[in-house]
Enzyme design. Structure first.
Site, PDB file in Angstrom:
ATOM      1  N   ASN A  15       0.555   1.980   6.998  1.00  0.00           N
ATOM      2  CA  ASN A  15       0.579   0.988   5.671  1.00  0.00           C
ATOM      3  C   ASN A  15       0.437   1.983   4.362  1.00  0.00           C
ATOM      4  O   ASN A  15       0.812   1.644   3.294  1.00  0.00           O
ATOM      5  CB  ASN A  15      -0.921   0.308   5.448  1.00  0.00           C
ATOM      6  CG  ASN A  15      -0.780  -0.603   6.926  1.00  0.00           C
ATOM      7  OD1 ASN A  15       0.106  -1.454   7.261  1.00  0.00           O
ATOM      8  ND2 ASN A  15      -1.943  -0.542   7.484  1.00  0.00           N
ATOM      9  N   ARG A  36       0.583  -1.175   0.075  1.00  0.00           N
ATOM     10  CA  ARG A  36       0.023  -0.043   0.083  1.00  0.00           C
ATOM     11  C   ARG A  36       0.904   1.276  -0.008  1.00  0.00           C
ATOM     12  O   ARG A  36       0.236   2.358  -0.228  1.00  0.00           O
ATOM     13  CB  ARG A  36      -0.903  -0.009   1.215  1.00  0.00           C
ATOM     14  CG  ARG A  36      -2.136  -1.007   1.079  1.00  0.00           C
ATOM     15  CD  ARG A  36      -2.781  -1.413   2.484  1.00  0.00           C
ATOM     16  NE  ARG A  36      -1.853  -2.573   3.048  1.00  0.00           N
ATOM     17  CZ  ARG A  36      -2.385  -2.873   4.330  1.00  0.00           C
ATOM     18  NH1 ARG A  36      -3.526  -2.412   4.985  1.00  0.00           N
ATOM     19  NH2 ARG A  36      -1.783  -3.841   5.015  1.00  0.00           N
TER      20      ARG A  36
END
Ligand code: UD1
Ligand code: MG
Length: 424
Positions: free
Chosen positions: A230, A16
């Site tokens: 993330n 991500r």
């Protein structure tokens, strides 16, 4: 801590992040993300074993953290967090204590929270203690599902959760204390029948529940601490939280910061009291600032020592240099590596200095280049003076002795020595 082993998960690429650089090496306030949980482990928890599970860019990670106290173990394919922890089993085969599992992407966690978690786990003599947190916005985290009697039943990942479960605001931090024997047995039993087709570490919670093992959940006092990074947006958010922590620390120590949000101080920096930081200061690396200094606005100082009462004025950049007390640098000055400015010296606007010593009370106030030079005490460097240190092949030194007066627009072709008291 006796009977404690720490396993830090850092094998994932961090999809991500959309980056060529593995997630845990992304810098956070000047240092790779992974350095935060690692340093905290080595300095504060001091476990019997510190294991870091690596996979993507393993060599780069190992090179970045070459400490004999760390054992690296490879996870060849990233099959999930449960699989990652299982990689540490051969190293902990005879270990009967408690394993503290941390994530390389959760850098804001504090020593205090982890120490309390480990103590709590011991005191309560449970098999598994989960660090949880209550978040207003629980999105992206696994949710803690409690059974009818309020006991922790399982952790459900967001992608596997029902809409009802998604409403739960108590989240999994990815940090656990678990008895080694139970952990490695449980890891052989978890399956990949979930939305991501991965071996989920949190599935050991449900297994512990079915085996009637004692499970405890401890809630982190500050939900910001457990933030998992993330995405790039989360990286920026985490950096801001960390930067604010550092600023609050120095303000409590007696440093004035004007417009704090514009000021970045890396955690390795030290600042003396009654120093004032004006907007847009960036203090980096192993920088030490003395008491009663005034820095900024718009100043970047890296790996440098600044003495008491120094002024670093507008738009100045200083790298790997030493500045003694009461010196003045800037506005618009550039000190490149290995400069040493003695007490009360002055480097003014549009002056670049490199690898040079500037004597006590010496002034170069305007438009000069001083490179590979040694200037004595009380020297005056006129506007436009240049040390021509490079002949196209080699660098040469310029030596200017005490009390020399150099007139404007002088080009000193090195190697050259100007004797004491000379006037050019
Ligand atoms: C994980 C937890 C989630 C929790 C969240 C907290 C699982 C399945 N979910 O989700 O419940 O709320 O952390 O931040 O554990 N890693 C490996 N090998 C792998 C997979 C991951 O080493 O095969 C490492 C990653 O590099 C990372 C850490 O484990 O440092 C966590 O992995 P990540 O993919 O970020 O898990 P989350 O989705 O955040
Ligand atoms: Mg994560």
């Amino acid at each position: 801590m006796d009977n404690l082993a720490v396993v830090i998960l850092a094998a994932g690429i961090g999809k991500r992040m959309r980056s060529d650089l593995v997630k845990v090496l992304h810098p956070l306030l000047g240092r790779p993300m992974l350095s935060y949980p690692l340093e905290l482990t080595l300095e504060h928890l001091q476990p019997e074993k510190t294991i870091v599970v690596i996979g993507h860019q393993a060599k780069q990670i190992q090179d970045a953290f070459s400490d004999p106290r760390i054992t690296f173990v490879r996870q060849k394919d990233q099959l999930g967090t449960g699989h990652a922890v299982a990689m540490s089993e051969p190293l902990l085969r005879d270990f009967k204590g408690c394993v503290l599992i941390l994530c390389g992407d959760t850098p804001l966690i504090t020593a205090q929270t982890l120490t309390e978690l480990a103590h709590h786990h011991r005191r309560k003599k449970v098999t598994l203690t989960l660090l949880t947190a209550h978040r207003e916005d629980p999105r992206g985290y696994g949710r803690i599902v409690h059974g009818a009697l309020g006991k922790v039943h399982k952790v459900v990942e967001e992608k596997d959760a029902t809409s009802k479960e998604r409403e739960i605001k108590e989240v999994n931090t990815g940090i656990y204390c678990v008895q080694a024997r139970f952990l490695f047995k449980a890891l052989t039993k978890i399956r990949t029948d979930n939305a991501q087709g991965e071996y989920y570490l949190p599935d050991i919670v449900e297994l512990a529940h079915y085996k009637k093992k004692r499970i405890n959940a401890v809630s982190a006092p500050d939900p910001a601490e457990i933030m998992g990074i993330n995405t790039r947006a989360e990286l920026a958010q985490a950096e801001e939280i960390l930067a604010e922590r550092v600023r609050q620390h120095w303000m409590a120590e007696g440093v004035t910061i004007q417009d704090p949000r514009s000021v970045f101080i890396e955690p390795s920096v030290h600042i003396g009291k009654d120093t004032v930081l004006y907007p847009n200061c960036y203090l980096r690396g192993k920088t030490i600032i003395g008491e009663g200094c005034r820095l900024g606005p718009q100043v970047q100082i890296s790996d440098s020592q600044i003495g008491k009462g120094v002024q670093i004025r507008f738009c100045t950049m200083i790298t790997e240099s030493t500045i003694e007390a009461d010196a003045i640098v800037g506005p618009f000055s550039h000190l490149r590596p290995h400069c040493h400015l003695e007490r009360g010296s002055k480097i003014g606007n549009f002056v670049e200095v490199k690898q040079s010593r500037i004597g006590e009370g010496t002034k170069a106030n305007h438009l000069s280049y001083i490179g590979d030079s040694e200037l004595g005490k009380g020297v005056n460097i006129g506007a436009g003076t240049i040390t021509c240190n490079y002949d196209g092949f080699h660098k040469h030194r310029t030596i200017i002795e005490d009390e020399v007066f150099v007139g404007s627009n002088t080009a000193l072709v090195a190697p050259i020595k100007v004797g004491r008291g000379a006037v050019l």
